[in-house]
Design a protein around this motif. Sequence first.
Motif, mmCIF file in Angstrom:
data_model
loop_
_atom_site.group_PDB
_atom_site.id
_atom_site.type_symbol
_atom_site.label_atom_id
_atom_site.label_comp_id
_atom_site.label_asym_id
_atom_site.label_seq_id
_atom_site.Cartn_x
_atom_site.Cartn_y
_atom_site.Cartn_z
ATOM 1 N N VAL A 90 0.823 -1.151 -0.182
ATOM 2 C CA VAL A 90 0.063 -0.095 -0.021
ATOM 3 C C VAL A 90 0.792 1.111 0.009
ATOM 4 C CG1 VAL A 90 -1.500 1.032 1.511
ATOM 5 C CG2 VAL A 90 -1.971 -1.242 0.876
ATOM 6 N N GLN A 91 2.213 1.207 0.849
ATOM 7 C CA GLN A 91 2.656 2.525 0.942
ATOM 8 C C GLN A 91 3.651 2.967 -0.695
ATOM 9 O OE1 GLN A 91 4.856 1.147 4.758
ATOM 10 N NE2 GLN A 91 3.563 1.397 5.983
ATOM 11 N N ALA A 92 3.478 1.308 -1.261
ATOM 12 C CA ALA A 92 4.559 1.747 -2.494
ATOM 13 C C ALA A 92 3.519 2.400 -3.524
ATOM 14 C CB ALA A 92 4.746 0.328 -3.712
ATOM 15 N N GLN A 93 1.920 1.709 -3.144
ATOM 16 C CA GLN A 93 1.288 2.855 -4.882
ATOM 17 C C GLN A 93 1.768 3.889 -4.083
ATOM 18 O OE1 GLN A 93 0.104 0.947 -6.298
ATOM 19 N NE2 GLN A 93 1.017 -1.267 -5.918
ATOM 20 N N ALA A 94 1.334 4.770 -2.496
ATOM 21 C CA ALA A 94 0.502 5.598 -2.102
ATOM 22 C C ALA A 94 2.215 6.049 -2.955
ATOM 23 C CB ALA A 94 1.069 5.952 -0.432
ATOM 24 N N ARG A 95 3.232 6.216 -3.228
ATOM 25 C CA ARG A 95 4.500 6.580 -3.782
ATOM 26 C C ARG A 95 4.333 6.519 -5.441
ATOM 27 N NH1 ARG A 95 7.180 3.301 -0.410
ATOM 28 N NH2 ARG A 95 8.287 2.201 -1.671
ATOM 29 N N GLY A 96 4.013 6.108 -5.997
ATOM 30 C CA GLY A 96 3.599 5.869 -7.219
ATOM 31 C C GLY A 96 4.571 4.323 -8.277
ATOM 32 N N LEU A 97 5.119 3.564 -7.398
ATOM 33 C CA LEU A 97 5.346 2.593 -7.717
ATOM 34 C C LEU A 97 4.969 1.768 -8.649
ATOM 35 C CD1 LEU A 97 7.375 1.551 -5.515
ATOM 36 C CD2 LEU A 97 8.219 3.602 -7.054
ATOM 37 N N ASP A 98 4.823 1.583 -9.651
ATOM 38 C CA ASP A 98 4.204 -0.226 -10.660
ATOM 39 C C ASP A 98 3.450 -1.080 -10.565
ATOM 40 O OD1 ASP A 98 2.335 0.042 -12.601
ATOM 41 O OD2 ASP A 98 2.747 0.375 -14.433
ATOM 42 N N ILE A 99 2.944 -1.150 -8.595
ATOM 43 C CA ILE A 99 3.834 -2.631 -8.769
ATOM 44 C C ILE A 99 2.338 -3.320 -8.462
ATOM 45 C CG2 ILE A 99 4.416 -4.080 -6.999
ATOM 46 C CD1 ILE A 99 6.424 -1.964 -5.867
ATOM 47 N N ASP A 100 2.290 -4.794 -9.065
ATOM 48 C CA ASP A 100 1.308 -5.180 -9.075
ATOM 49 C C ASP A 100 1.369 -6.100 -7.884
ATOM 50 O OD1 ASP A 100 0.051 -4.078 -10.786
ATOM 51 O OD2 ASP A 100 -0.587 -5.382 -12.486
ATOM 52 N N VAL A 101 -0.068 -6.378 -7.111
ATOM 53 C CA VAL A 101 0.525 -7.944 -6.107
ATOM 54 C C VAL A 101 -0.753 -9.374 -7.335
ATOM 55 C CG1 VAL A 101 -1.367 -8.878 -4.216
ATOM 56 C CG2 VAL A 101 0.135 -6.473 -4.266
ATOM 57 N N VAL A 102 0.305 -10.187 -7.556
ATOM 58 C CA VAL A 102 -0.172 -11.651 -8.617
ATOM 59 C C VAL A 102 -0.737 -12.665 -7.510
ATOM 60 C CG1 VAL A 102 0.395 -9.918 -10.544
ATOM 61 C CG2 VAL A 102 1.718 -11.236 -8.786
ATOM 62 N N TYR A 103 -0.416 -12.441 -6.386
ATOM 63 C CA TYR A 103 -1.084 -14.027 -5.615
ATOM 64 C C TYR A 103 -0.906 -13.622 -4.207
ATOM 65 C CZ TYR A 103 -0.506 -18.884 -4.707
ATOM 66 O OH TYR A 103 -0.578 -20.145 -4.373
ATOM 67 N N GLU A 104 -1.781 -14.375 -2.975
ATOM 68 C CA GLU A 104 -1.624 -13.486 -2.002
ATOM 69 C C GLU A 104 -0.910 -14.621 -1.149
ATOM 70 O OE1 GLU A 104 -4.741 -12.411 0.435
ATOM 71 O OE2 GLU A 104 -5.104 -10.589 -0.762
ATOM 72 N N VAL A 105 0.749 -14.996 -1.265
ATOM 73 C CA VAL A 105 1.103 -16.252 -0.079
ATOM 74 C C VAL A 105 0.635 -16.569 1.207
ATOM 75 C CG1 VAL A 105 3.398 -16.622 0.023
ATOM 76 C CG2 VAL A 105 3.114 -15.483 -1.371
ATOM 77 N N MET A 106 0.441 -15.865 1.914
ATOM 78 C CA MET A 106 -0.209 -16.161 3.054
ATOM 79 C C MET A 106 -1.064 -15.423 3.638
ATOM 80 S SD MET A 106 3.828 -15.804 5.563
ATOM 81 C CE MET A 106 4.934 -16.899 5.054
ATOM 82 N N HIS A 107 -2.127 -16.046 3.859
ATOM 83 C CA HIS A 107 -3.304 -15.693 4.180
ATOM 84 C C HIS A 107 -3.592 -15.655 5.700
ATOM 85 C CE1 HIS A 107 -6.088 -17.232 -0.226
ATOM 86 N NE2 HIS A 107 -4.999 -16.316 0.196
ATOM 87 N N GLY A 108 -3.013 -14.362 6.163
ATOM 88 C CA GLY A 108 -3.237 -13.974 7.800
ATOM 89 C C GLY A 108 -1.292 -13.707 8.199
ATOM 90 N N ALA A 109 -1.745 -13.185 8.590
ATOM 91 C CA ALA A 109 -0.782 -12.424 9.785
ATOM 92 C C ALA A 109 0.769 -13.156 9.952
ATOM 93 C CB ALA A 109 -0.773 -11.100 10.511
ATOM 94 N N VAL A 110 1.264 -12.862 9.389
ATOM 95 C CA VAL A 110 2.873 -13.657 9.899
ATOM 96 C C VAL A 110 3.583 -13.114 11.072
ATOM 97 C CG1 VAL A 110 4.769 -12.478 8.655
ATOM 98 C CG2 VAL A 110 4.797 -15.075 8.976
ATOM 99 N N GLU A 111 3.559 -11.773 11.260
ATOM 100 C CA GLU A 111 4.104 -11.498 12.145
ATOM 101 C C GLU A 111 3.407 -11.795 13.978
ATOM 102 O OE1 GLU A 111 4.874 -8.393 9.440
ATOM 103 O OE2 GLU A 111 3.291 -9.905 10.183
ATOM 104 N N GLY A 112 3.654 -11.965 15.150
ATOM 105 C CA GLY A 112 2.953 -11.758 16.536
ATOM 106 C C GLY A 112 3.056 -10.493 17.044
ATOM 107 N N ILE A 113 2.827 -9.530 18.573
ATOM 108 C CA ILE A 113 3.271 -9.798 19.378
ATOM 109 C C ILE A 113 3.050 -10.448 20.890
ATOM 110 C CG2 ILE A 113 2.772 -7.325 20.620
ATOM 111 C CD1 ILE A 113 0.927 -6.567 18.005
#
Length: 344
Positions: A90-113
């Motif tokens: 999302v931040q890349a889109q905000a900066r105007g980078l022409d990047i496409d998401v083509v496949y969701e690798v992980m359907h869940g947050a990998v990080e934890g607190i």
Amino acid sequence: MLMSTPYGLAAAALLAAAAPAAAQDITTLKILTPVPRTASWYPVLAGEALGYFEEAGIELELVPGGDLPATSFLDNGTVDIASLDAPQVVQAQARGLDIDVVYEVMHGAVEGIYILEDSEAQSVADLEGTTVGIVGESDRALLVTALDIGGVPLDSVEIVVLGESAPLLANSLDGGQVAAIVGGPSDLVSLRSQDLAIRNILPDEIGDLPANSFAMDAERIEELRPMMEGFFEAWAKSVYAAEADPEAVAAMAKEAVPADWVREELGTLLLDLGMSLHVPDNGIYGELRSDVWTNLQEDLMAAGEIEEMVDNESFLNDDFIEAANSFDKEEVQADIEAWRAEHM
């Protein structure tokens, strides 16, 4: 770019018609990954063990991240495809980078607190006025979003970067220098390897975010299309392999990355975490869930991480989802049986 496509017989027939690649036809596919070969990214290991990438005419070259932003590896052409976390996209889109998401690798947050099991904290809201450790800068956006969800002012929390050292992470948490640590599966294993009893207080609201998604330079998609169709089918087959036979995939992981299995329980933890993230909730491999990306953008807006939302259709590109889902599950099961007969 986000379109509704059938996952049908036409693509299956087309891809099935392709003969296994001869050795001279192998092409190197450069992928930026957040971690090297490891059980939590078992599709790499299973796909190599079962020969799926080779059949697609591909040899994987895993490119480790460095000090540069992950998106820069796509922008400067260092890699063909990169695994990015959702806020980076999302931040890349905000900066105007022409990047496409083509496949969701992980359907869940990998990080934890992660906090100590006996901590008095019950949620992120209890971190106000404390010091929180992040393993690396890539963990900062998730923490900021979580604090916003918990109603914790960002300036009320001191954030320190701790790095990946298992003893340092454990000592920082156990010694009270930090109240929590934000990190991914390998960091959870690092903490557990130091015999710490910990629990995860990641807010449920961000638990279903795509932890990693494969993204490409939009201008290179047509150039790379034939190779990428084969890659995504091979990747999805490798994800399914663990669903079909987790014991066999565990054996593949042990053979490929024995260091992960010095302690059996830690290797099992890595693989179990990987399976919980890579396997899609509704059986559509790589599905791009527009509603989830909308929720993410709203959270980032509320946290002040972006100034405005962008149309999901401008960066979610499902051109490869049909190819990814065109494989025959019975053929994968037969491949695993053949591997078992030779290796187990």
